[in-house]
Scaffold this motif. Structure first.
Motif, short mmCIF file in Angstrom:
data_model
loop_
_atom_site.label_atom_id
_atom_site.label_comp_id
_atom_site.label_asym_id
_atom_site.label_seq_id
_atom_site.Cartn_x
_atom_site.Cartn_y
_atom_site.Cartn_z
N ASP A 172 72.31 39.32 71.71
CA ASP A 172 72.22 39.12 70.27
C ASP A 172 73.01 37.85 69.92
OD1 ASP A 172 72.20 39.19 67.54
OD2 ASP A 172 72.99 41.22 67.34
N ASP A 214 73.26 36.28 67.31
CA ASP A 214 73.90 36.30 65.99
C ASP A 214 75.36 36.74 66.09
OD1 ASP A 214 71.60 35.46 64.73
OD2 ASP A 214 70.88 37.49 64.33
N ARG A 215 75.73 37.34 67.21
CA ARG A 215 77.11 37.79 67.39
C ARG A 215 77.97 36.74 68.09
NH1 ARG A 215 76.78 43.82 69.75
NH2 ARG A 215 78.99 43.76 69.22
N GLU A 268 80.76 38.98 72.91
CA GLU A 268 80.24 40.15 72.19
C GLU A 268 78.74 40.09 71.98
OE1 GLU A 268 82.11 42.74 71.47
OE2 GLU A 268 83.88 41.76 72.32
N THR A 269 78.06 39.20 72.68
CA THR A 269 76.63 39.01 72.42
C THR A 269 75.73 39.99 73.15
OG1 THR A 269 76.45 37.33 74.16
CG2 THR A 269 76.91 36.55 71.91
N ASN A 296 73.87 43.18 73.79
CA ASN A 296 73.49 44.31 72.96
C ASN A 296 73.49 45.57 73.83
OD1 ASN A 296 72.38 46.20 71.26
ND2 ASN A 296 70.69 44.90 70.56
#
Length: 443
Positions: free
Chosen positions: A313, A315-316, A329-330, A332
């Motif tokens: 992800d 967006d993270r 933290e990307t 998912n």
């Protein structure tokens, strides 16, 4: 008599102050300064003894290391030291008081080599021609000037050679069937334990670890899986049959001791190493460095088996004030269940090597999850090496610390994690234990 001009008076005061600082930090050298480095020629994973003599009592000096790569990039490092009362210093006992590292770090100069300020940052110190030495210039400069780019007067300099290959190492490129790569064989008749060496998502052919493994007694196959010759240029669907072909190649090689084969993988190569020990029974030893217990980055196929990729992800993703991307933290984890490698099927042994400050992903958590899964199925075929303060790129001790790298996809620096000296001690400790593990399981 006219008083001296104001400018001369100020210059005189500055000179007096400079002299006072010089006396406070120790006397000047009474005679020739000597720099003793042992050995002058060594393998890159061997420790060095570095001593300086002939300095003044308590004299302040700056030690520097410089490497000019085959690609023309300059790497350097520095540490600030003070001689003892006899005008000597020994890096195994004398602490660095400043510079690129602090404290007693015998290999600090080599461990903290990084691109010079005039170079593109975040480069990796790599050797292209592994059959020739890396030349390292070690220098001793007078004083503590506060900047490696403006050192004090040079007192003594010594060039040393650091080698990846022992004399007699044999090397050959492989282009057989679908297989591409390089094989490195130790000197002698053999047979030798066979190991397949895999790296991560940077692609291409990476040979330095395989060459060093051969210098330590292994028949090592450096195996690219994309971005090399006629292999796919990007990381697309992966078919485990390609890796099985590499296993079969090593098994049949006359210099390789069978029947079991080992594999060592880093990052994406680590989850491939786990899949190999899970699905290919000839693989009896797997070293998983900074890996995931799930399949990542691309879907994996083998016969009628399909493991989807763990999804990301973007967006993270976080952009730090330094401009470096934090992608830790990307992943998912909601997509993880179907991607988990069924390690309980593995009959071979697994060594997990993780840094507890890994900023690519939480490799410690993934290793613990893998071990918990093995335990639930009554398995005890695993070991864990977990290092506080170590980041993602745990490599042989010849590899200086990198806190970030240029990402292949984003073209921007990505945070790797770790603290320089703790990370490099982890590399030193794990390298020997990796060799011990492979020798034990393959001999």
């Amino acid at each position: 008599m006219m008083p001296p001009p104001l400018g001369l008076m100020r210059a005189g005061r500055l000179a007096v102050r400079a002299g006072s600082r010089a006396r406070a930090s120790g006397g000047v050298s009474p005679g020739p300064v000597s720099l003793s480095v042992s050995p002058l020629k060594s393998l890159v994973d061997e420790p060095l003894s570095i001593r300086v003599a002939g300095l003044g009592p308590l004299q302040a000096v700056t030690l520097r290391a410089q490497v000019l790569t085959e690609r023309g990039s300059l790497f350097d490092s520095w540490g600030q030291y003070q001689a003892d009362g006899d005008g000597r210093l020994d890096m195994s006992r004398s602490p660095s008081l400043g510079g690129g590292y602090r404290g007693v770090v015998p290999m600090g100069l080599l461990w903290t080599l990084s691109p010079s300020p005039i170079e593109q940052p975040y480069q990796q110190l790599r050797k292209d021609r592994l059959t020739s030495p890396m030349h390292v210039d070690l220098c001793v400069h007078s004083g503590h000037n506060g900047s490696v780019t403006i050192p004090g007067p040079l007192l003594v300099k010594q060039r040393i050679e650091r080698w990846y290959s022992k004399p007699g190492i044999r090397y050959g490129r492989i282009r057989e069937g679908n297989l591409r790569g390089s094989i490195f064989l130790p000197a002698g008749d053999g047979p030798f334990p066979g190991v397949i060496d895999l790296f991560g998502d940077d692609g291409g052919l990476t040979e330095f670890r395989a060459c060093l493994l051969a210098s330590r007694g292994f028949a090592a196959l450096a195996l690219p899986y994309f971005g090399f010759e006629d292999l796919p240029m990007t990381l697309t669907d992966i078919h485990l049959e390609y890796f099985e072909e590499a296993v079969n190649y090593l098994q049949k090689h006359p210099k390789v001791k069978g029947p079991g084969i080992g594999v060592i993988g880093s990052s994406k190569g680590a989850d491939l190493a786990l899949s190999m020990v899970t699905f290919i029974p000839q693989v009896v030893a797997s070293v998983c460095i900074s890996g995931s217990n799930a399949n990542t980055l691309s879907d994996l196929y083998y016969k009628d088996m399909h493991l989807p990729s763990l999804r990301y992800d973007v967006d993270r993703m976080i952009v730090l004030d330094s401009g470096i991307l934090d992608i830790s933290e990307t992943l998912n984890l909601n997509t993880k269940k179907d991607s988990i490698i069924p390690l309980e099927k593995a009959e071979g042994h697994i060594l997990f090597v993780v840094g507890e400050d890994d900023k690519i992903w939480n490799s410690k958590l993934f290793a613990e999850e893998a071990i918990e899964r093995l335990k639930k199925h009554g398995k005890d075929n695993y070991e864990l090496l977990s290092y506080p303060g170590a980041g993602h790129c745990i490599e042989p001790p010849c590899s200086p610390f990198r806190f970030a790298k240029i990402d292949r996809l984003f073209g921007l620096p990505v945070l790797l994690g770790g603290e320089a000296i703790k990370h490099c001690y982890a590399q030193q400790d794990s390298w020997q234990k990796i060799q011990d593990f492979l020798h034990l399981r393959l001999c």
